[in-house]
Design a protein around this motif. Structure first.
Motif, mmCIF file in Angstrom:
data_model
loop_
_atom_site.group_PDB
_atom_site.id
_atom_site.type_symbol
_atom_site.label_atom_id
_atom_site.label_comp_id
_atom_site.label_asym_id
_atom_site.label_seq_id
_atom_site.Cartn_x
_atom_site.Cartn_y
_atom_site.Cartn_z
ATOM 1 N N LYS A 118 0.873 -1.174 0.000
ATOM 2 C CA LYS A 118 0.000 0.000 0.000
ATOM 3 C C LYS A 118 0.903 1.214 0.000
ATOM 4 C CE LYS A 118 -4.015 -1.982 2.211
ATOM 5 N NZ LYS A 118 -5.048 -1.839 3.217
ATOM 6 N N ARG A 161 1.338 5.680 -1.211
ATOM 7 C CA ARG A 161 0.711 6.943 -1.592
ATOM 8 C C ARG A 161 1.795 7.956 -1.913
ATOM 9 N NH1 ARG A 161 -1.350 10.898 -2.336
ATOM 10 N NH2 ARG A 161 -2.743 12.440 -1.629
ATOM 11 N N LEU A 174 -1.498 9.454 -6.423
ATOM 12 C CA LEU A 174 -1.465 8.008 -6.574
ATOM 13 C C LEU A 174 -1.748 7.292 -5.260
ATOM 14 C CD1 LEU A 174 1.773 7.786 -8.734
ATOM 15 C CD2 LEU A 174 -0.585 7.886 -9.531
ATOM 16 N N GLU A 175 -2.687 6.384 -5.298
ATOM 17 C CA GLU A 175 -2.986 5.456 -4.205
ATOM 18 C C GLU A 175 -2.710 4.070 -4.781
ATOM 19 O OE1 GLU A 175 -4.069 6.106 -1.083
ATOM 20 O OE2 GLU A 175 -4.202 8.270 -1.401
ATOM 21 N N ILE A 176 -1.701 3.404 -4.251
ATOM 22 C CA ILE A 176 -1.253 2.136 -4.814
ATOM 23 C C ILE A 176 -1.610 0.997 -3.862
ATOM 24 C CG2 ILE A 176 0.772 0.830 -5.584
ATOM 25 C CD1 ILE A 176 2.124 3.616 -6.020
ATOM 26 N N GLU A 177 -2.250 -0.037 -4.403
ATOM 27 C CA GLU A 177 -2.547 -1.258 -3.656
ATOM 28 C C GLU A 177 -2.253 -2.439 -4.561
ATOM 29 O OE1 GLU A 177 -6.161 -1.674 -1.458
ATOM 30 O OE2 GLU A 177 -6.238 0.473 -1.013
ATOM 31 N N ARG A 178 -1.331 -3.278 -4.145
ATOM 32 C CA ARG A 178 -0.934 -4.444 -4.939
ATOM 33 C C ARG A 178 -0.688 -5.628 -4.019
ATOM 34 N NH1 ARG A 178 1.812 -2.415 -9.861
ATOM 35 N NH2 ARG A 178 0.447 -0.750 -10.496
ATOM 36 N N SER A 214 4.629 -7.021 -13.211
ATOM 37 C CA SER A 214 5.291 -6.366 -12.082
ATOM 38 C C SER A 214 6.772 -6.195 -12.397
ATOM 39 C CB SER A 214 5.060 -7.156 -10.797
ATOM 40 O OG SER A 214 5.489 -8.488 -10.962
ATOM 41 N N LEU A 218 7.650 1.438 -9.862
ATOM 42 C CA LEU A 218 6.284 1.226 -9.373
ATOM 43 C C LEU A 218 5.441 2.478 -9.602
ATOM 44 C CD1 LEU A 218 4.150 -0.397 -7.736
ATOM 45 C CD2 LEU A 218 5.195 0.539 -5.669
ATOM 46 N N VAL A 219 5.982 3.647 -9.240
ATOM 47 C CA VAL A 219 5.264 4.912 -9.416
ATOM 48 C C VAL A 219 5.065 5.215 -10.900
ATOM 49 C CG1 VAL A 219 5.441 7.408 -9.082
ATOM 50 C CG2 VAL A 219 5.922 5.863 -7.190
ATOM 51 N N GLU A 276 2.263 3.187 -12.289
ATOM 52 C CA GLU A 276 0.974 3.695 -11.804
ATOM 53 C C GLU A 276 0.563 4.965 -12.554
ATOM 54 O OE1 GLU A 276 -2.178 2.701 -9.663
ATOM 55 O OE2 GLU A 276 -0.387 1.472 -9.669
ATOM 56 N N GLN A 309 -2.831 5.698 -15.078
ATOM 57 C CA GLN A 309 -3.752 6.821 -14.873
ATOM 58 C C GLN A 309 -3.561 7.950 -15.886
ATOM 59 O OE1 GLN A 309 -3.870 8.243 -10.848
ATOM 60 N NE2 GLN A 309 -3.801 6.197 -9.989
#
Length: 175
Positions: A57, A59, A81-85, A103, A116-117, A120, A124
């Motif tokens: 998780k 942000r 960005l709110e990341i959940e993986r 990934s 990762l960012v 994401e 978006q």
């Protein structure tokens, strides 16, 4: 910046909270390169939920300079960005590729926060960016930005494909 995951993977229930400074300078998207003008560190929490499965998780906020879709003026676009993986660390590189798990931010036991960012942000990415809602765009003849003022080009020009219809209307005016 890389985060080493072997300590977390080895202990079920272990939790790691960390702040990863980002080093993004540009984003390559839609066949072009865009400048990153502002970025906050990635606030990341990684939890081992058992059986070598990690829950991520995170942000962060990143601002990317993108040209307006109509007038090409630079627009600073903010990505919140709110990341959940979930990561299955039992899978090998070959298994991830075979299962179409994209990934690419995981290499062995290292997590790349920048990658990762970036992934994401690409998810978006906006279809259309406007400098303002009523952007007038640019003149198709001279390239003048119509938000800054009108140009001297003839406004009545028609699409050349419609010339035949224009001829018909001009014949009726003569009658």
């Amino acid at each position: 910046m890389l985060v080493h995951l072997s300590d977390i993977v080895s202990q079920e229930g272990k939790c790691l909270k960390t702040e990863i400074p980002l080093a993004l300078e540009t984003i390559v998207a839609v066949g072009d390169t865009y400048k990153v003008v502002e970025q906050k560190p990635l606030q990341l929490m990684i939890v081992n939920t058992g059986d070598k499965v990690l829950e991520l998780k995170g942000r962060t906020d990143v601002v990317v300079r993108i040209p307006c879709s109509r007038c090409l003026e630079a627009v600073d676009w903010k990505f919140s960005l709110e990341i959940e993986r979930k990561l299955d660390m039992k899978q090998s590189e070959e298994d991830r590729i075979k299962n179409l798990d994209e990934s690419d931010y995981i290499t062995g036991m290292d997590l790349d926060g920048d990658r990762l960012v970036c992934d994401e942000i690409l998810i978006q990415w906006p279809l259309k960016v406007l400098c303002k809602e009523d952007c007038k765009g640019i003149c198709s003849k001279c390239g003048q930005n119509l938000n800054h003022g009108e140009c001297d080009c003839e406004k009545g020009s028609l699409d050349p494909r419609m010339a035949a219809i224009s001829d018909i209307f001009s014949k009726f005016k003569e009658v």
